[in-house]
Design an enzyme around this catalytic site. Structure first.
Site, PDB file in Angstrom:
ATOM      1  N   SER A   1       0.894  -1.310   0.040  1.00 52.72           N
ATOM      2  CA  SER A   1      -0.118  -0.003  -0.217  1.00 52.72           C
ATOM      3  C   SER A   1       0.912   1.116   0.021  1.00 52.72           C
ATOM      4  O   SER A   1       0.404   2.455  -0.090  1.00 52.72           O
ATOM      5  CB  SER A   1      -1.009  -0.032   1.111  1.00 52.72           C
ATOM      6  OG  SER A   1      -0.097   0.024   2.483  1.00 52.72           O
TER       7      SER A   1
ATOM      8  N   SER B   1      20.915  -7.787  -3.156  1.00 50.86           N
ATOM      9  CA  SER B   1      22.010  -8.315  -2.325  1.00 50.86           C
ATOM     10  C   SER B   1      21.566  -9.382  -1.562  1.00 50.86           C
ATOM     11  O   SER B   1      20.311  -9.518  -0.914  1.00 50.86           O
ATOM     12  CB  SER B   1      22.518  -7.130  -1.398  1.00 50.86           C
ATOM     13  OG  SER B   1      23.242  -7.777  -0.425  1.00 50.86           O
TER      14      SER B   1
ATOM     15  N   SER C   1      23.103 -10.640   1.152  1.00 48.39           N
ATOM     16  CA  SER C   1      23.583 -10.469   2.230  1.00 48.39           C
ATOM     17  C   SER C   1      22.542 -10.501   3.432  1.00 48.39           C
ATOM     18  O   SER C   1      22.602 -10.996   4.525  1.00 48.39           O
ATOM     19  CB  SER C   1      24.354  -9.219   2.697  1.00 48.39           C
ATOM     20  OG  SER C   1      25.568  -9.165   1.760  1.00 48.39           O
TER      21      SER C   1
ATOM     22  N   LYS D   1      32.623   1.570  -1.420  1.00 48.77           N
ATOM     23  CA  LYS D   1      33.821   0.722  -0.813  1.00 48.77           C
ATOM     24  C   LYS D   1      34.975   1.865  -0.684  1.00 48.77           C
ATOM     25  O   LYS D   1      35.603   1.730   0.366  1.00 48.77           O
ATOM     26  CB  LYS D   1      34.541  -0.353  -1.755  1.00 48.77           C
ATOM     27  CG  LYS D   1      33.239  -1.618  -1.549  1.00 48.77           C
ATOM     28  CD  LYS D   1      33.880  -2.795  -2.104  1.00 48.77           C
ATOM     29  CE  LYS D   1      33.025  -3.891  -2.418  1.00 48.77           C
ATOM     30  NZ  LYS D   1      33.666  -5.329  -2.718  1.00 48.77           N
TER      31      LYS D   1
ATOM     32  N   ASP E   1      37.046  -9.481   1.053  1.00 46.14           N
ATOM     33  CA  ASP E   1      37.317  -9.860  -0.155  1.00 46.14           C
ATOM     34  C   ASP E   1      38.389 -10.533  -0.361  1.00 46.14           C
ATOM     35  O   ASP E   1      38.384 -11.589  -1.060  1.00 46.14           O
ATOM     36  CB  ASP E   1      36.788  -8.860  -1.262  1.00 46.14           C
ATOM     37  CG  ASP E   1      35.409  -8.418  -1.236  1.00 46.14           C
ATOM     38  OD1 ASP E   1      34.451  -9.393  -0.952  1.00 46.14           O
ATOM     39  OD2 ASP E   1      35.279  -7.194  -1.439  1.00 46.14           O
TER      40      ASP E   1
ATOM     41  N   ARG F   1      44.690  -0.781 -18.710  1.00 46.12           N
ATOM     42  CA  ARG F   1      44.411  -0.928 -17.129  1.00 46.12           C
ATOM     43  C   ARG F   1      44.812  -1.960 -16.239  1.00 46.12           C
ATOM     44  O   ARG F   1      45.155  -1.699 -15.117  1.00 46.12           O
ATOM     45  CB  ARG F   1      42.574  -1.023 -17.254  1.00 46.12           C
ATOM     46  CG  ARG F   1      41.787  -0.853 -15.922  1.00 46.12           C
ATOM     47  CD  ARG F   1      40.320  -1.301 -16.261  1.00 46.12           C
ATOM     48  NE  ARG F   1      39.586  -1.233 -14.867  1.00 46.12           N
ATOM     49  CZ  ARG F   1      38.419  -1.594 -14.684  1.00 46.12           C
ATOM     50  NH1 ARG F   1      37.818  -2.266 -15.842  1.00 46.12           N
ATOM     51  NH2 ARG F   1      37.811  -1.528 -13.723  1.00 46.12           N
TER      52      ARG F   1
ATOM     53  N   MET G   1      29.580 -15.090 -16.700  1.00 49.35           N
ATOM     54  CA  MET G   1      28.413 -14.819 -15.568  1.00 49.35           C
ATOM     55  C   MET G   1      27.031 -14.856 -16.428  1.00 49.35           C
ATOM     56  O   MET G   1      27.011 -14.609 -17.465  1.00 49.35           O
ATOM     57  CB  MET G   1      28.525 -13.612 -14.886  1.00 49.35           C
ATOM     58  CG  MET G   1      27.879 -13.233 -13.610  1.00 49.35           C
ATOM     59  SD  MET G   1      28.500 -11.889 -13.057  1.00 49.35           S
ATOM     60  CE  MET G   1      27.550 -10.559 -13.814  1.00 49.35           C
TER      61      MET G   1
ATOM     62  N   TYR H   1      30.283 -16.490  -9.233  1.00 52.21           N
ATOM     63  CA  TYR H   1      29.655 -17.597  -8.611  1.00 52.21           C
ATOM     64  C   TYR H   1      28.229 -17.796  -9.087  1.00 52.21           C
ATOM     65  O   TYR H   1      27.389 -18.865  -8.522  1.00 52.21           O
ATOM     66  CB  TYR H   1      29.334 -17.119  -7.152  1.00 52.21           C
ATOM     67  CG  TYR H   1      28.863 -15.764  -6.943  1.00 52.21           C
ATOM     68  CD1 TYR H   1      29.625 -14.525  -6.593  1.00 52.21           C
ATOM     69  CD2 TYR H   1      27.498 -15.739  -6.780  1.00 52.21           C
ATOM     70  CE1 TYR H   1      29.117 -13.453  -6.513  1.00 52.21           C
ATOM     71  CE2 TYR H   1      26.886 -14.557  -6.439  1.00 52.21           C
ATOM     72  CZ  TYR H   1      27.522 -13.250  -6.297  1.00 52.21           C
ATOM     73  OH  TYR H   1      27.028 -12.142  -6.346  1.00 52.21           O
TER      74      TYR H   1
ATOM     75  N   GLN I   1      33.727 -14.584   2.448  1.00 47.30           N
ATOM     76  CA  GLN I   1      33.637 -13.109   2.876  1.00 47.30           C
ATOM     77  C   GLN I   1      32.499 -12.859   3.995  1.00 47.30           C
ATOM     78  O   GLN I   1      32.661 -11.877   4.528  1.00 47.30           O
ATOM     79  CB  GLN I   1      33.613 -12.237   1.478  1.00 47.30           C
ATOM     80  CG  GLN I   1      32.310 -12.121   0.688  1.00 47.30           C
ATOM     81  CD  GLN I   1      31.251 -11.472   1.272  1.00 47.30           C
ATOM     82  OE1 GLN I   1      31.329 -10.502   1.996  1.00 47.30           O
ATOM     83  NE2 GLN I   1      30.146 -11.542   0.667  1.00 47.30           N
TER      84      GLN I   1
HETATM   85  P1  NAP Z   1      34.675  -4.833 -12.791  1.00 39.30           P
HETATM   86  O1  NAP Z   1      35.294  -3.794 -11.809  1.00 39.30           O
HETATM   87  O2  NAP Z   1      33.656  -4.062 -13.547  1.00 39.30           O
HETATM   88  O3  NAP Z   1      35.772  -5.420 -13.652  1.00 39.30           O
HETATM   89  C1  NAP Z   1      35.210  -6.404 -14.796  1.00 39.30           C
HETATM   90  C2  NAP Z   1      36.602  -6.893 -15.327  1.00 39.30           C
HETATM   91  O4  NAP Z   1      36.181  -7.963 -16.620  1.00 39.30           O
HETATM   92  C3  NAP Z   1      37.560  -5.913 -15.895  1.00 39.30           C
HETATM   93  O5  NAP Z   1      38.787  -6.415 -15.932  1.00 39.30           O
HETATM   94  C4  NAP Z   1      36.967  -6.030 -17.635  1.00 39.30           C
HETATM   95  O6  NAP Z   1      37.893  -5.759 -18.421  1.00 39.30           O
HETATM   96  C5  NAP Z   1      36.741  -7.416 -17.559  1.00 39.30           C
HETATM   97  N1  NAP Z   1      35.750  -7.888 -18.633  1.00 39.30           N
HETATM   98  C6  NAP Z   1      34.458  -7.562 -18.515  1.00 39.30           C
HETATM   99  N2  NAP Z   1      33.643  -8.315 -19.807  1.00 39.30           N
HETATM  100  C7  NAP Z   1      34.640  -8.620 -20.643  1.00 39.30           C
HETATM  101  C8  NAP Z   1      34.725  -9.306 -21.809  1.00 39.30           C
HETATM  102  N3  NAP Z   1      33.737  -9.593 -22.546  1.00 39.30           N
HETATM  103  N4  NAP Z   1      36.131  -9.834 -22.394  1.00 39.30           N
HETATM  104  C9  NAP Z   1      37.157  -9.609 -21.553  1.00 39.30           C
HETATM  105  N5  NAP Z   1      37.139  -8.757 -20.456  1.00 39.30           N
HETATM  106  C10 NAP Z   1      36.042  -8.410 -19.962  1.00 39.30           C
HETATM  107  O7  NAP Z   1      34.129  -5.903 -11.965  1.00 39.30           O
HETATM  108  P2  NAP Z   1      34.281  -6.427 -10.640  1.00 39.30           P
HETATM  109  O8  NAP Z   1      33.696  -6.067  -9.555  1.00 39.30           O
HETATM  110  O9  NAP Z   1      35.860  -6.642 -10.515  1.00 39.30           O
HETATM  111  O10 NAP Z   1      33.515  -8.033 -10.722  1.00 39.30           O
HETATM  112  C11 NAP Z   1      34.255  -9.104 -11.812  1.00 39.30           C
HETATM  113  C12 NAP Z   1      33.455 -10.181 -11.551  1.00 39.30           C
HETATM  114  O11 NAP Z   1      33.950 -10.901 -10.128  1.00 39.30           O
HETATM  115  C13 NAP Z   1      31.906 -10.279 -11.329  1.00 39.30           C
HETATM  116  O12 NAP Z   1      31.515 -10.447 -12.553  1.00 39.30           O
HETATM  117  C14 NAP Z   1      31.480 -11.302 -10.453  1.00 39.30           C
HETATM  118  O13 NAP Z   1      31.199 -12.512 -11.280  1.00 39.30           O
HETATM  119  C15 NAP Z   1      32.754 -11.502  -9.705  1.00 39.30           C
HETATM  120  N6  NAP Z   1      32.610 -11.411  -8.276  1.00 39.30           N
HETATM  121  C16 NAP Z   1      32.758 -12.424  -7.361  1.00 39.30           C
HETATM  122  C17 NAP Z   1      32.567 -12.213  -6.093  1.00 39.30           C
HETATM  123  C18 NAP Z   1      32.544 -13.310  -5.128  1.00 39.30           C
HETATM  124  O14 NAP Z   1      32.582 -13.035  -3.622  1.00 39.30           O
HETATM  125  N7  NAP Z   1      32.915 -14.624  -5.401  1.00 39.30           N
HETATM  126  C19 NAP Z   1      32.281 -11.004  -5.733  1.00 39.30           C
HETATM  127  C20 NAP Z   1      32.202  -9.831  -6.463  1.00 39.30           C
HETATM  128  C21 NAP Z   1      32.212 -10.169  -7.506  1.00 39.30           C
HETATM  129  P3  NAP Z   1      38.337  -4.258 -18.763  1.00 39.30           P
HETATM  130  O15 NAP Z   1      39.140  -3.588 -18.002  1.00 39.30           O
HETATM  131  O16 NAP Z   1      38.667  -4.445 -20.506  1.00 39.30           O
HETATM  132  O17 NAP Z   1      36.732  -3.514 -18.938  1.00 39.30           O
END
Ligand code: NAP
Length: 512
Positions: free
Chosen positions: A211, A247, A249, A303, A342, A398, A432, A456, A484
């Site tokens: 509501s 989330s 969490s 963060k 992390d 990068r 993913m 994950y 984490q």
């Molecule tokens: P982010 O800061 O956005 O970084 C993404 C990274 O992936 C960059 O290095 C990017 O390259 C690369 N990338 C994305 N698409 C791509 C593609 N098609 N081909 C090649 N490289 C590609 O993300 P983040 O926060 O680091 O998270 C990354 C991943 O970690 C998430 O997608 C998630 O699945 C995983 N994660 C896991 C946990 C856990 O607890 N297990 C927690 C958080 C995240 P560029 O620099 O060239 O853009």
């Protein structure tokens, strides 16, 4: 429990009030039974949402012998409701509901005293769907001074700090009060209403029957937010993020609190991007030590703001190098401590799977795919434990920048063909959901013995499937994700975390 007893001292009598939003009186009556069955202590019949003004007989049937307390409301459009008819007709309907035995009727504060029904208790209400009213405290004072039985103030929240203003009202009110901040950012005012002894809080029957914006369902209050266990002594934890609705969490930590038998609740905190917004929230939190905040998880995009607020001198050394906190612990005197679980979660997932200690990472040749936020934490930790790290990133510059900062090497993804590492860690989002057929490393070259995918969802990515087929040890991002949360729980509570319970919440939510 009588309506005019002030429940503010105990907190235990706060009603879970289910607003009934059906368009016919018969459906509304059915929903009344369903709400009672699900655990609501009261219902609010929203007569303004009925398709037609009910006849006297329909009203009688709706209100006869109810399974729970009934509040009757007929909200006019000027206060955010749907009743567009004549004011005299509206007040007649409410007076009739009172005559027919409604426990209470809700009357807006602008209705003249002489027109307010007297046959039932009255809830004197005011709603602002735009902002926090400038005259919030004086409105409450007017309500306190009125003849009404219960006060109700609801207003739109721009951030959780506005929800704290609603909770402030519960501390100063002189009679039973409902004080709510609407919208996703205000949800803590709804969840914590019981801790602070509100007269009631509103809980939707289903997600489609809210509501007001930001209203959790009865099921969410009771299963997700531990409503039945909340007491005035309940400690508060939460996750700061934007967005935060997705989330896992709250589900993980609340299940852990239940399993560990702790008097605590974990809430979502939607804070708009920007250091100013983060700081405003933290200032409001620290100004209210009586709230019992004990810990915060921090996620994107706050963060870095968290580290700036807590300060390097109060934070873990490696977290400072990474430049980001995901965990804040709040001491009894308001002192803050910052951590980043992390990086520990990632390298512990790796070490456990390999049967080695963190120190054994020294000298290991590791390929990190990606150079984003997760890669940053992983690289910092690996270098700290003296592994030899090469970062392979799509955007080479990068990757180079990250490598330079931490003392690693960098290469482009085209160099993956010549990869010589023993351990590969995917920190990109490749593979993913929903792009589950994509693979971060199409060929697994012979030197690779261990493959860790931080993705994950899904738990078994294409990369891990190929790595298993190539005879490698595999580590799933699920372990890091659970690690984490376990580390946060243990940092905050000094209690061993119920890991299996927490893991199961993630598995269930991902429907693995
Ligand atoms: P982010 O800061 O956005 O970084 C993404 C990274 O992936 C960059 O290095 C990017 O390259 C690369 N990338 C994305 N698409 C791509 C593609 N098609 N081909 C090649 N490289 C590609 O993300 P983040 O926060 O680091 O998270 C990354 C991943 O970690 C998430 O997608 C998630 O699945 C995983 N994660 C896991 C946990 C856990 O607890 N297990 C927690 C958080 C995240 P560029 O620099 O060239 O853009």
């Amino acid at each position: 429990m009588r309506l005019n007893e002030h429940t503010a001292m105990s907190g235990s009598n706060t009603r879970l009030i289910c607003p009934l939003t059906a368009s016919s009186p018969a459906a509304m009556r059915e929903d009344m039974t369903a709400a009672a069955d699900r655990g609501a202590n009261a219902v609010e019949c929203r007569l303004d949402l009925l398709a037609r003004i009910p006849t006297d007989e329909q009203l009688r049937q709706l209100l006869a012998d109810p399974p729970v307390e009934v509040i009757v409301t007929c909200r006019p459009t000027r206060e955010g409701g749907r009743f567009e008819g004549d004011e005299t007709e509206r007040l007649r309907l409410l007076a009739r509901a009172a005559d027919l035995g409604a426990r209470a009727v809700d009357i807006e504060i602008d209705v003249p005293k002489k027109s307010r029904p007297t046959a039932a208790a009255t809830i004197l209400s005011h709603h602002d769907f735009q902002q926090v009213p400038a005259d919030l405290e004086s409105t409450l004072a007017k309500m306190d001074a009125s003849a009404a039985t219960v006060n109700k103030i609801a207003f739109a929240a721009a951030g959780p700090q506005d929800a704290m203003r609603a909770l402030d009202l519960l501390r100063t009110c002189k009679k039973p009060t409902i004080a709510l901040a609407m919208g996703e950012a205000g949800v803590i005012s709804r969840i914590l209403a019981k801790k602070f002894g509100a007269y009631g809080t509103f809980a939707a029957l289903t997600a489609h029957a809210q509501s007001a914006p930001g209203q959790p369902t009865i099921e969410e209050f009771r299963s997700l937010y531990r409503w039945d266990s909340i007491t005035p002594a309940t400690a508060i934890y939460g996750v700061i993020g934007h967005p935060v609705g997705h989330s896992m969490s709250p589900a993980i930590h609340n299940a852990a609190f239940t399993a560990a038998g702790l008097d605590a609740v974990y809430v979502p905190l939607l804070i708009e991007p920007g250091a100013d917004n983060f700081n405003r929230f933290m200032d409001a939190l620290l100004a209210r030590p009586w709230m019992d905040w004990r810990g915060l998880s921090v996620t994107i995009p706050h963060k870095e703001n968290a580290l700036a607020y807590v300060g390097a001198e109060n934070s873990d050394e490696l977290a400072v190098k990474i430049g980001a906190l995901n965990t804040i612990t709040i001491g009894p005197a308001g002192g803050l401590r910052g951590d980043n679980t992390d990086y520990a979660a990632a390298i512990d997932a790796l070490c456990i799977a390999m049967g080695i200690s963190r120190k054994d990472l020294a000298g290991k040749n590791v390929a990190v795919l990606g150079a984003g936020g997760v890669a940053r934490a992983v690289v910092a930790a690996l270098v700290h434990y003296q592994a030899q790290v090469t970062i392979y990133n799509r955007t080479v510059s990068r990757g180079e920048k990250l490598a330079e900062e931490f003392g690693a090497r960098a290469a482009g993804r085209d160099a993956l063909d010549a990869l010589e590492a023993e351990i590969v860690i995917n920190c990109t989002s490749i593979g993913m959901h929903p792009n589950v057929d994509a693979c971060a490393l199409p060929e697994i070259p012979p030197p690779v013995k261990v493959v860790f995918d931080t993705v994950y969802n899904p738990v078994k990515t294409q990369l891990l499937t190929q790595a298993s087929a190539a005879g490698c040890k595999t580590v799933s991002g699920l372990e890091m994700f659970v690690n984490q949360a376990v580390a946060q729980f243990e940092t905050w509570t000094d209690t061993k975390a119920p890991r299996q319970v927490m893991r199961q919440v993630v598995v269930t939510r991902l429907r693995i």
